[in-house]
Write an enzyme that holds these catalytic residues in place. Structure first.
Site, short mmCIF file in Angstrom:
data_model
loop_
_atom_site.label_atom_id
_atom_site.label_comp_id
_atom_site.label_asym_id
_atom_site.label_seq_id
_atom_site.Cartn_x
_atom_site.Cartn_y
_atom_site.Cartn_z
CB CYS A 63 -0.90 0.00 1.23
SG CYS A 63 -2.07 1.39 1.23
CG ASP A 65 -0.63 3.91 5.39
OD1 ASP A 65 -1.81 3.99 5.75
OD2 ASP A 65 0.33 4.32 6.12
NE ARG A 67 -0.50 4.40 8.91
CZ ARG A 67 -1.74 4.05 9.28
NH1 ARG A 67 -2.08 4.08 10.56
NH2 ARG A 67 -2.63 3.68 8.38
CG HIS A 119 -1.63 -1.12 5.86
ND1 HIS A 119 -2.18 -0.12 6.64
CD2 HIS A 119 -1.76 -0.70 4.58
CE1 HIS A 119 -2.59 0.86 5.84
NE2 HIS A 119 -2.37 0.54 4.60
CB CYS A 122 -5.80 -0.47 4.66
SG CYS A 122 -5.50 0.03 2.94
ZN LIG Z 1 -3.46 1.18 2.93
#
Ligand SMILES: [Zn+2]
Length: 245
Positions: A63, A65, A67, A119, A122
Site C-alpha cells: 500500500c 500508506d 507507515r 495492512h 488501511c
Molecule cells: Zn493502505
C-alpha cells in the site's frame, strides 16, 4: 523584447522564496540534509554496490500508506527489494503500471519471490466499506473506480464478511481477503505462469516466483504471514485462467 534570462531569473527567485515554516513543517532543505546524512551513514554500501546492477530478492507490492515502507518492514538493505505501491496494494489487470512492474520483475530481474503486503487500518479498504456523502467530491473520481476492486473482493466473500459483526474485525478480515485475492490475480498473469512453468521444469526446483500474502500491523510493526494455501485455489483458477498448454 523581454530578456528570457531575466524572466527566468525572476521565476527562479519567486520559486525559491521559502514559504513561512511553521512548527513541524519540512521543506526541501530538510530532505536534502536527510539525504546527506543517509549517504554518510551508508558510505560503505555505495563503495561496494553503487556501481552494480540491481539484483532484488523480491518484488514487493504494498500500500502507498506512509507507515508501511517496504525495505524497513522486512529489514532489507538498499537494492534488495523491487517495489510497487498503490492504494490498498491492488493487482489490477487493466493497470499498465503494475503489469509493467511485474513483467520486468519476473522476466528480466527474475525475482524468486513476490510479496503482496496489506495492512490493518488501511484507508483504502475502509473507504471501500463506506458510503460516500451525496455532496462529496469523491463521487465519480479515479479513487472511487480504483476502490471498486475492493468492493469486488467484498462481494466475493460477502457470506464470511457479513457474519462478522465487529466493524474493526470485519475491516481486518477484508484486508486479509484483499491480499489473498491480489495474490490470486498475480497467478492469472501470463508472464507469471510462463516463468513458473519454466522454472518448475528444473529437477528439484520450486516454481518461481513464489507468491506470499502478508499483512502488516501499523500498531505493532509486526508482519503476519497469511500462509494461504494457494495450491488448491490455483487448480480452480486454472480452468479459467491457465494460458499455456
Ligand atoms: Zn493502505
Amino acid at each position: 523584447m523581454e530578456d528570457p534570462i531575466s524572466r527566468k531569473g525572476e521565476f527562479k527567485m519567486s520559486m525559491d522564496a521559502p514559504p513561512e515554516k511553521g512548527e513541524g513543517m519540512f521543506d526541501i532543505a530538510d530532505f536534502m540534509e536527510g539525504n546527506r546524512r543517509w549517504v554518510e551513514e551508508n558510505e560503505e554500501w555505495f563503495k561496494l554496490h553503487g556501481h552494480k546492477k540491481q539484483e532484488p530478492k523480491c518484488l514487493w507490492i504494498g500500500c502507498s500508506d506512509a507507515r508501511v515502507p517496504a525495505n524497513q518492514v522486512i529489514g532489507q538493505p538498499v537494492g534488495a527489494v523491487f517495489v510497487h505501491r498503490n492504494i490498498a496494494n491492488l493487482v489490477v489487470s487493466a493497470d499498465m503500471n503494475i503489469k509493467s512492474v511485474i513483467q520486468y520483475a519476473v522476466s528480466v530481474l527474475k525475482v524468486p519471490h513476490i510479496i503482496v503486503c496489506g495492512h490493518y487500518d488501511c484507508g483504502g479498504v475502509k473507504a471501500a466499506m463506506a458510503k460516500t456523502p451525496l455532496d462529496s467530491n469523491a463521487l465519480g473520481s479515479p479513487i472511487e473506480d480504483w476502490l471498486h476492486n475492493i468492493r469486488d473482493v467484498s462481494r466475493l466473500h460477502s457470506d464470511e464478511l457479513e457474519a462478522i459483526t465487529d466493524p474493526d474485525l470485519k475491516h481486518r478480515r477484508l484486508v486479509e481477503l484483499n491480499v489473498i485475492e491480489q495474490c490470486l490475480n498475480i497467478f492469472k498473469l501470463g508472464v507469471v505462469q510462463r516463468r513458473r512453468l519454466m522454472t518448475s521444469q528444473v529437477a528439484g526446483a520450486w516454481a518461481q516466483p513464489r507468491v506470499h500474502g502478508l499483512v502488516y500491523c501499523t500498531e505493532t510493526g509486526r508482519l503476519i504471514n497469511l500462509a494461504h494455501d494457494f495450491r488448491a485455489e490455483r487448480k480452480k483458477l486454472g480452468k479459467h485462467y491457465e494460458l499455456f498448454q
